[in-house]
Scaffold this motif. Structure first.
Motif, PDB file in Angstrom:
ATOM      1  N   THR A   1       0.827  -1.200   0.000  1.00 53.66           N
ATOM      2  CA  THR A   1       0.000   0.000   0.000  1.00 53.66           C
ATOM      3  C   THR A   1       0.865   1.255   0.000  1.00 53.66           C
ATOM      4  OG1 THR A   1      -1.849  -1.068   1.123  1.00 53.66           O
ATOM      5  CG2 THR A   1      -1.687   1.316   1.337  1.00 53.66           C
ATOM      6  N   VAL A   2       0.498   2.202  -0.858  1.00 48.40           N
ATOM      7  CA  VAL A   2       1.179   3.494  -0.951  1.00 48.40           C
ATOM      8  C   VAL A   2       0.159   4.589  -0.653  1.00 48.40           C
ATOM      9  CG1 VAL A   2       2.336   5.114  -2.514  1.00 48.40           C
ATOM     10  CG2 VAL A   2       2.895   2.676  -2.596  1.00 48.40           C
ATOM     11  N   ARG A   3       0.595   5.606   0.063  1.00 46.34           N
ATOM     12  CA  ARG A   3      -0.273   6.759   0.337  1.00 46.34           C
ATOM     13  C   ARG A   3       0.060   7.853  -0.665  1.00 46.34           C
ATOM     14  NH1 ARG A   3      -2.870   8.588   5.378  1.00 46.34           N
ATOM     15  NH2 ARG A   3      -3.233  10.855   5.329  1.00 46.34           N
ATOM     16  N   TRP A   4      -0.891   8.118  -1.573  1.00 47.66           N
ATOM     17  CA  TRP A   4      -0.760   9.168  -2.573  1.00 47.66           C
ATOM     18  C   TRP A   4      -1.582  10.365  -2.127  1.00 47.66           C
ATOM     19  CZ3 TRP A   4       2.839   8.117  -6.100  1.00 47.66           C
ATOM     20  CH2 TRP A   4       3.104   6.780  -6.426  1.00 47.66           C
ATOM     21  N   GLU A   5      -0.982  11.556  -2.183  1.00 53.53           N
ATOM     22  CA  GLU A   5      -1.674  12.779  -1.771  1.00 53.53           C
ATOM     23  C   GLU A   5      -1.523  13.830  -2.867  1.00 53.53           C
ATOM     24  OE1 GLU A   5      -1.261  13.668   2.649  1.00 53.53           O
ATOM     25  OE2 GLU A   5       0.485  12.369   2.317  1.00 53.53           O
ATOM     26  N   VAL A   6      -2.664  14.253  -3.410  1.00 51.35           N
ATOM     27  CA  VAL A   6      -2.683  15.328  -4.401  1.00 51.35           C
ATOM     28  C   VAL A   6      -2.920  16.631  -3.637  1.00 51.35           C
ATOM     29  CG1 VAL A   6      -3.735  16.206  -6.504  1.00 51.35           C
ATOM     30  CG2 VAL A   6      -3.623  13.724  -6.090  1.00 51.35           C
ATOM     31  N   VAL A   7      -1.894  17.450  -3.561  1.00 55.57           N
ATOM     32  CA  VAL A   7      -1.937  18.663  -2.748  1.00 55.57           C
ATOM     33  C   VAL A   7      -2.194  19.862  -3.667  1.00 55.57           C
ATOM     34  CG1 VAL A   7      -0.706  20.103  -1.094  1.00 55.57           C
ATOM     35  CG2 VAL A   7      -0.308  17.623  -1.139  1.00 55.57           C
ATOM     36  N   VAL A   8      -3.306  20.532  -3.444  1.00 56.72           N
ATOM     37  CA  VAL A   8      -3.648  21.732  -4.219  1.00 56.72           C
ATOM     38  C   VAL A   8      -3.168  22.949  -3.439  1.00 56.72           C
ATOM     39  CG1 VAL A   8      -5.499  23.056  -5.292  1.00 56.72           C
ATOM     40  CG2 VAL A   8      -5.664  20.557  -5.166  1.00 56.72           C
ATOM     41  N   ARG A   9      -2.351  23.778  -4.103  1.00 51.78           N
ATOM     42  CA  ARG A   9      -1.751  24.947  -3.475  1.00 51.78           C
ATOM     43  C   ARG A   9      -2.122  26.205  -4.270  1.00 51.78           C
ATOM     44  NH1 ARG A   9       2.566  24.487  -0.260  1.00 51.78           N
ATOM     45  NH2 ARG A   9       3.490  26.323  -1.269  1.00 51.78           N
ATOM     46  N   THR A  10      -1.804  27.314  -3.696  1.00 58.93           N
ATOM     47  CA  THR A  10      -2.051  28.579  -4.395  1.00 58.93           C
ATOM     48  C   THR A  10      -1.071  28.794  -5.542  1.00 58.93           C
ATOM     49  OG1 THR A  10      -0.652  29.711  -2.772  1.00 58.93           O
ATOM     50  CG2 THR A  10      -3.030  29.670  -2.358  1.00 58.93           C
ATOM     51  N   ASP A  11       0.034  28.025  -5.572  1.00 60.04           N
ATOM     52  CA  ASP A  11       1.030  28.179  -6.641  1.00 60.04           C
ATOM     53  C   ASP A  11       1.153  26.926  -7.513  1.00 60.04           C
ATOM     54  OD1 ASP A  11       2.235  26.460  -4.870  1.00 60.04           O
ATOM     55  OD2 ASP A  11       3.975  27.727  -4.451  1.00 60.04           O
ATOM     56  N   GLY A  12       0.183  26.022  -7.436  1.00 63.66           N
ATOM     57  CA  GLY A  12       0.241  24.832  -8.277  1.00 63.66           C
ATOM     58  C   GLY A  12      -0.243  23.597  -7.543  1.00 63.66           C
ATOM     59  N   VAL A  13       0.153  22.443  -8.064  1.00 65.86           N
ATOM     60  CA  VAL A  13      -0.287  21.154  -7.526  1.00 65.86           C
ATOM     61  C   VAL A  13       0.936  20.277  -7.316  1.00 65.86           C
ATOM     62  CG1 VAL A  13      -1.793  19.158  -7.889  1.00 65.86           C
ATOM     63  CG2 VAL A  13      -2.447  21.389  -8.815  1.00 65.86           C
ATOM     64  N   ARG A  14       0.944  19.534  -6.203  1.00 65.52           N
ATOM     65  CA  ARG A  14       2.029  18.611  -5.887  1.00 65.52           C
ATOM     66  C   ARG A  14       1.460  17.208  -5.710  1.00 65.52           C
ATOM     67  NH1 ARG A  14       3.831  22.956  -6.817  1.00 65.52           N
ATOM     68  NH2 ARG A  14       5.219  24.273  -5.538  1.00 65.52           N
ATOM     69  N   LEU A  15       2.282  16.201  -6.004  1.00 68.96           N
ATOM     70  CA  LEU A  15       1.941  14.814  -5.709  1.00 68.96           C
ATOM     71  C   LEU A  15       2.935  14.296  -4.685  1.00 68.96           C
ATOM     72  CD1 LEU A  15       0.322  12.216  -6.209  1.00 68.96           C
ATOM     73  CD2 LEU A  15       1.962  11.642  -8.023  1.00 68.96           C
ATOM     74  N   VAL A  16       2.400  13.802  -3.565  1.00 73.67           N
ATOM     75  CA  VAL A  16       3.224  13.304  -2.464  1.00 73.67           C
ATOM     76  C   VAL A  16       3.025  11.802  -2.355  1.00 73.67           C
ATOM     77  CG1 VAL A  16       3.653  13.429   0.023  1.00 73.67           C
ATOM     78  CG2 VAL A  16       3.046  15.501  -1.252  1.00 73.67           C
ATOM     79  N   ARG A  17       4.126  11.084  -2.349  1.00 77.22           N
ATOM     80  CA  ARG A  17       4.095   9.629  -2.163  1.00 77.22           C
ATOM     81  C   ARG A  17       4.747   9.284  -0.831  1.00 77.22           C
ATOM     82  NH1 ARG A  17       6.923   4.786  -5.820  1.00 77.22           N
ATOM     83  NH2 ARG A  17       7.023   3.269  -4.126  1.00 77.22           N
ATOM     84  N   ASP A  18       3.958   8.756   0.095  1.00 75.28           N
ATOM     85  CA  ASP A  18       4.461   8.371   1.419  1.00 75.28           C
ATOM     86  C   ASP A  18       5.319   9.477   2.032  1.00 75.28           C
ATOM     87  OD1 ASP A  18       3.160   5.922   1.408  1.00 75.28           O
ATOM     88  OD2 ASP A  18       4.861   4.843   0.558  1.00 75.28           O
ATOM     89  N   GLY A  19       4.827  10.707   1.935  1.00 70.90           N
ATOM     90  CA  GLY A  19       5.483  11.834   2.578  1.00 70.90           C
ATOM     91  C   GLY A  19       6.524  12.547   1.749  1.00 70.90           C
ATOM     92  N   LYS A  20       6.818  12.092   0.519  1.00 69.05           N
ATOM     93  CA  LYS A  20       7.837  12.721  -0.324  1.00 69.05           C
ATOM     94  C   LYS A  20       7.202  13.247  -1.610  1.00 69.05           C
ATOM     95  CE  LYS A  20      11.585   9.774   1.369  1.00 69.05           C
ATOM     96  NZ  LYS A  20      12.653   8.800   0.989  1.00 69.05           N
ATOM     97  N   VAL A  21       7.569  14.469  -2.002  1.00 68.28           N
ATOM     98  CA  VAL A  21       7.041  15.072  -3.228  1.00 68.28           C
ATOM     99  C   VAL A  21       7.735  14.420  -4.426  1.00 68.28           C
ATOM    100  CG1 VAL A  21       6.750  17.193  -4.541  1.00 68.28           C
ATOM    101  CG2 VAL A  21       6.598  17.248  -2.041  1.00 68.28           C
TER     102      VAL A  21
END
Length: 651
Positions: free
Chosen positions: A325-345
């Motif tokens: 299992t991997v934790r994927w996080e799509v982070v929406v920011r005021t300056d763009g979008v990031r994808l974080v995998r298990d705590g790392k961008v």
């Protein structure tokens, strides 16, 4: 004195005897056929059981490899406890220590209360144990397996799964622990055909959701009914994030997370992978994840979005691990979008979203053997949101073709209506098939009446081959069921040229409006199970040729007469990635021009997993020209189909 044999009657030659005997046999069979009544057909003959053993064998001129020292045991085990699971690792990526010497694979055993009653074969130095009980101690043993099936001494550890701690302030989340998975009140599953399902898992997947299907390259898409809403007040530039915990795409395929500013079920289409994707509706963000190490994650945005020019420091993308299992996080920011995998961008895009609310689509695409993805969690962080009250929709019959605009109405009117709804929103996904129509050319027919349809995302223009979601608002008095009292017939109307519609209907859904004060209806039995897919696969065989000095002989180069080295490989990760679980290997058989020349058993201490074997082959007496080597991997479990590879060579 020479003695002469007496003259004897001339004898028939053996050849003539054989011919006569053959003729007699045919005549005898004919007489028997005339005298014997026709036998009663007893049905098909029984199929012989599949081969599950391999005996050691070497033909003349073949020298088999001999086992060396037994394999070394894993140096140490690391454990990461999780909710109802344990992650066990012993390789360099997670422990910093090398894999054991002579390792071709591994065997992990586990249990509780002093009983080790579970076993699994692995090709990778990591394993995730699922469907465990939080707060219960489990005993784990890991052994190294070499190419001949010999086991090392076990590395032993105990660990306890635990419930999540310090949970974030979710605005929406689901761990899929209810009786019915997924709950219809919270989720919709869409696809371009009836090729898959979302259900509660079985066995080791029994405490999470499983997405399964045989859909080729088409996605199965899970949509939360709650909208994703962004915070008005950013925290360190962040205004919201979407979290997905899944083991997909550890085997193969792709995971997609779309943020769509409109009520869509399916979006996108074939396009070149780039930071800007012209197939996406305006304002849409798409995250794509594959199992590839180099280009395994990317964020794409629809054309025309504002760009901040801000970049992000990215961590290298580690290869996908099978069944982890991997934790994927799509982070929406005021300056763009990031994808974080298990705590790392691991991916970033400087596209700035202009919306405050979006539909989240979590898409799953399978690999060559189909789709089987386990999902542990999907959640939102952001502004408060709510799941709308569920009015169970009827079965929709939309057809796959667009009906010509202006033709006679074909849906019923005046019949029984859908109960408990004050109206509804029909969602339809079209794929234009020829010259793209304009966005205002489609209507929908419901209950013998016609209603205008509009793009689900304002500003999207239909394009050939690209999914085009449209929506139509339907009043309650038009929701007229067919005579069966269960089916709501719907027709999409639009341009038709030369008998062919301008678009295909690939998916439909209906969101019904509930009256004030209503509560969600209960729907579903919780009895559905994942589609049956092959879960056991053998290591994938291959072969190459080496000369007496150990140098690889090219495919187009003739092999020399004399000693030839045949190197046989059984790829364990390839087999495990194909089936999710690795089948036990009984051995390898080798044939030369359809004649068996070698058998290598791999069950010294139990089933093998994979390996590399070198055989010496004498080519002195071989005829000049083309020859064929066949490598066959045979399993100990009759459910695992054998795997075959071919290697031609020229003397």
């Amino acid at each position: 004195m020479d003695l002469q044999e007496p003259a004897l009657p001339k004898r028939r030659t053996p050849h003539r005897v054989a011919i006569v005997a053959g003729v007699l046999a045919v005549i005898g069979a004919a007489i028997a056929l005339l005298r014997t009544p026709e036998p009663v057909d007893s049905g098909p003959r029984p199929v012989p059981p599949p081969q599950t053993t391999v005996k050691e064998f070497a033909a003349d001129g073949i020298v088999l490899p001999a086992p060396g020292n037994p394999p070394a045991q894993p140096a140490s085990l690391s454990v990461i406890p999780g909710p109802q699971r344990l992650l066990i690792a012993w390789g360099p990526d997670r422990t910093g220590k090398p894999e054991p010497e002579r390792a071709a694979g591994y065997e992990i055993r586990w249990g509780r209360d002093g009983t080790i009653d579970n076993v699994r074969l692995l090709a990778q130095p990591v394993a995730q144990l699922d469907a465990l009980e939080n707060g219960t101690s489990y005993q784990i043993e890991v052994r190294t397996i070499d190419s001949f099936g010999r086991r090392s001494l076990p590395a032993i550890i105990s660990a306890t799964p635990k419930a999540p701690e310090n949970e974030p302030a979710w605005s929406f989340f689901d761990r899929f622990s209810s009786r019915v998975v997924p709950e219809p009140q919270r989720w919709r599953l869409s696809g371009t055909s009836d090729c898959g399902r979302a259900t509660r898992g079985e066995g080791s997947d029994g405490k999470r959701m499983v997405i399964s299907g045989q859909c080729g390259t088409e996605p199965l898409v899970l949509r939360p009914r709650a909208p994703f809403k962004l915070d008005e007040n950013p925290v360190d530039g962040e205004v919201g994030r979407v979290v997905v915990e899944t083991d997909h795409p550890g085997q193969a395929g792709e995971l997609m997370i779309d943020l769509v500013p409109g009520p869509a079920d399916l979006v996108g289409g074939p396009s070149a992978r780039s930071a800007e994707d012209p197939t996406l509706p305006p304002g849409t963000i798409r995250v794509g994840v594959t199992g590839e190490a180099t280009s395994g994650a990317e964020i794409r945005a629809a054309p025309g979005m504002t760009r901040s020019g801000v970049t992000a420091d990215l961590s290298p993308m580690a290869p996908a691990e099978i069944g982890v299992t991997v934790r994927w996080e799509v982070v929406v920011r005021t300056d763009g979008v990031r994808l974080v995998r298990d705590g790392k961008v691991v991916a970033a895009n400087d596209a700035v979203v202009g919306w405050r609310e979006a539909t989240v689509l979590v898409g799953f695409i399978g690999g060559p053997s189909g789709l089987r993805a386990a999902v542990d969690l999907i959640g939102f962080l952001g502004a408060p949101t709510a799941v709308p009250v569920l009015v169970v929709p009827p079965v929709l019959d939309t057809g796959r073709s667009v009906v010509e605009a202006g033709s006679g109405l074909v849906t019923p009117s005046g019949g029984a209506r859908v109960q408990g709804a004050t109206g509804g929103q029909l969602r339809v996904t079209l794929v234009p098939t020829n010259r793209a129509p304009t966005e205002d050319q489609f209507t929908v027919e419901v209950g013998g009446r016609e209603f205008p349809a509009r793009p689900a995302v304002a500003g999207q223009v239909p394009a050939r081959g690209v999914r085009y979601p449209i929506v139509a608002d339907v009043p309650a008095d038009a929701l007229v069921l067919r005579g069966d009292g269960k089916t709501l017939p719907i027709r999409v109307r639009g341009p038709v040229r030369r008998g062919e519609g301008a678009a295909r209907v690939v998916s439909t859904s209906m969101e019904l409006n509930a009256p004030p004060g209503a509560v969600s209806a209960v729907s579903g039995s919780g009895t559905d199970v994942p589609l049956a897919l092959t879960r056991l696969a053998l290591a994938r065989p291959s072969a190459r040729f080496l000369d007496a000095a150990g140098q690889v002989i090219g495919q187009d180069s003739p092999v020399p007469r004399g000693r030839l080295v045949l190197e046989v490989t059984a790829d364990g990760p390839g087999g495990q990635r194909l089936g999710g679980e690795l089948a036990g290997l009984a051995g390898i058989e080798v044939r030369l021009d359809d004649q068996r020349i070698a058998g290598i058993p791999t069950v010294a201490d139990g089933p093998g997993t994979a390996g590399v074997w070198r055989l010496a082959v004498d080519t002195t007496g071989m005829s000049a020209g083309q020859h064929m080597i066949e490598i066959k991997a045979i399993g100990v479990d009759p459910r695992a189909a054998f795997a075959v590879a071919y290697a031609p060579f020229r003397v």
